[in-house]
Scaffold this active site. Structure first.
Site, PDB file in Angstrom:
ATOM      1  N   LYS A 173       6.652   8.566   4.970  1.00  0.00           N
ATOM      2  CA  LYS A 173       7.729   8.443   3.990  1.00  0.00           C
ATOM      3  C   LYS A 173       9.072   8.919   4.551  1.00  0.00           C
ATOM      4  CE  LYS A 173       5.564   6.719   0.352  1.00  0.00           C
ATOM      5  NZ  LYS A 173       5.122   7.412  -0.847  1.00  0.00           N
ATOM      6  N   ARG A 211      -3.378   8.550   0.536  1.00  0.00           N
ATOM      7  CA  ARG A 211      -3.125   7.139   0.876  1.00  0.00           C
ATOM      8  C   ARG A 211      -2.328   7.120   2.182  1.00  0.00           C
ATOM      9  NH1 ARG A 211       0.813   3.195   0.026  1.00  0.00           N
ATOM     10  NH2 ARG A 211      -0.004   1.099  -0.406  1.00  0.00           N
TER      11      ARG A 211
END
Length: 287
Positions: A233, A268
């Site tokens: 991210k 995830r």
């Protein structure tokens, strides 16, 4: 010594030949994006052969495969249900034929896509809008009686990173997820089939993301499996000065370790082989 607080434990999931016993260990959800524009791996796994090759590499390390056909990166443009279905359905069918016992999740906000995906062999749904973008989604899941992941997002992918603000990000996100569970239950979705995701990177600043990860224990008071998606991210890129998402593995491992310490049930991730070692070590310490 203060008495310990007993946190609610969600009922196990049984999917195909696998059992998910929450709190026992950290489970890994491997990401398979069959999109041309995903922030990290867009265009790499669009073909059947490339997708199957990627799944084969991930298979020894993952508990769930999450297949997505529409990018939800910041500023992403939506695609039609027909285009999304054309991207994912052949891949779902190919993976199911090759790996009949692999649990498959579908990352979609569209009920029509979800319905076709389940019919093609998927087992569960991962809705980043928590059922808000398509009002047919939760009624459909109530009929299908399949697991669903409900995620918090402020805004929508095109706008979510435009000055996100909260009164108290932890409490605001927690209340959103509690409300989302209530709505899902009202549509007939069994409580034990609902999982939650605070939505790291979805309408959050760097500090919002850090504050949520610091306070994951707050979400463990909700009786639902907790999914975290921190892999590659932007907040990791900013903190580690890694502009390329593919260069964020070490930062991702550190973030995943912090999530496990906070009580994450599922991670995830794009790099399950490397994250699997982090899970084993972290589980040995905190589980």
């Amino acid at each position: 010594m203060e008495p310990s607080i007993t946190k609610p434990v969600a009922e196990p999931w049984i999917i195909r030949d696998r059992q998910f016993i929450w709190g026992d260990r950290t489970y890994i959800m491997g990401i398979l994006n069959v999109t041309p524009d995903s922030f990290s791996d867009g265009g790499q796994f669009n073909s059947r052969d490339a997708a199957l090759q990627q799944v084969a590499q991930m298979l020894p390390y993952i508990d769930i495969l999450d297949i997505g056909g529409e990018s939800t990166r910041p500023n992403a443009q939506p695609v039609s249900a027909a285009e999304e279905s054309d991207r994912i359905l052949p891949i779902i069918e190919a993976v199911r034929a090759e790996y009949p016992n692999l649990p498959i999740s579908v990352d979609t906000v569209k009920a029509s896509v979800a319905k076709s995906a389940i019919a093609a062999g998927a087992d569960m749904l991962n809705d980043v809008s928590a059922g808000r973008f398509d009002l047919d989604m939760l009624p459909l899941v109530g009929k299908l009686q399949v697991p669903i992941f409900l995620m918090h997002m402020q805004g929508e992918p095109r706008t979510m990173q435009v000055n996100p603000q909260y009164r108290d990000v932890v409490q605001d996100v927690k209340q959103f997820l509690i409300d989302a569970i209530s709505v899902a239950k009202a549509w007939g979705i069994p409580p034990h089939l609902i999982a939650i995701d605070p939505g790291i990177g979805f309408g959050k600043t760097l500090e919002h993301n850090l504050e949520l990860i610091r306070n994951l224990s707050v979400f463990k008071t909700i009786k639902a499996p907790l999914l975290l998606g921190v892999s590659r991210k932007t907040f990791i890129g900013k903190l580690c000065d890694r502009p390329e998402p593919s260069d964020r593995l070490y930062g991702t491992i550190a973030a995943c370790t912090a999530c496990i310490a906070g009580g994450a049930d599922i991670l995830r991730v794009h790099d399950p082989k490397e994250i699997a070692d982090a899970c084993r070590l972290s589980d040995a310490i905190w589980r």
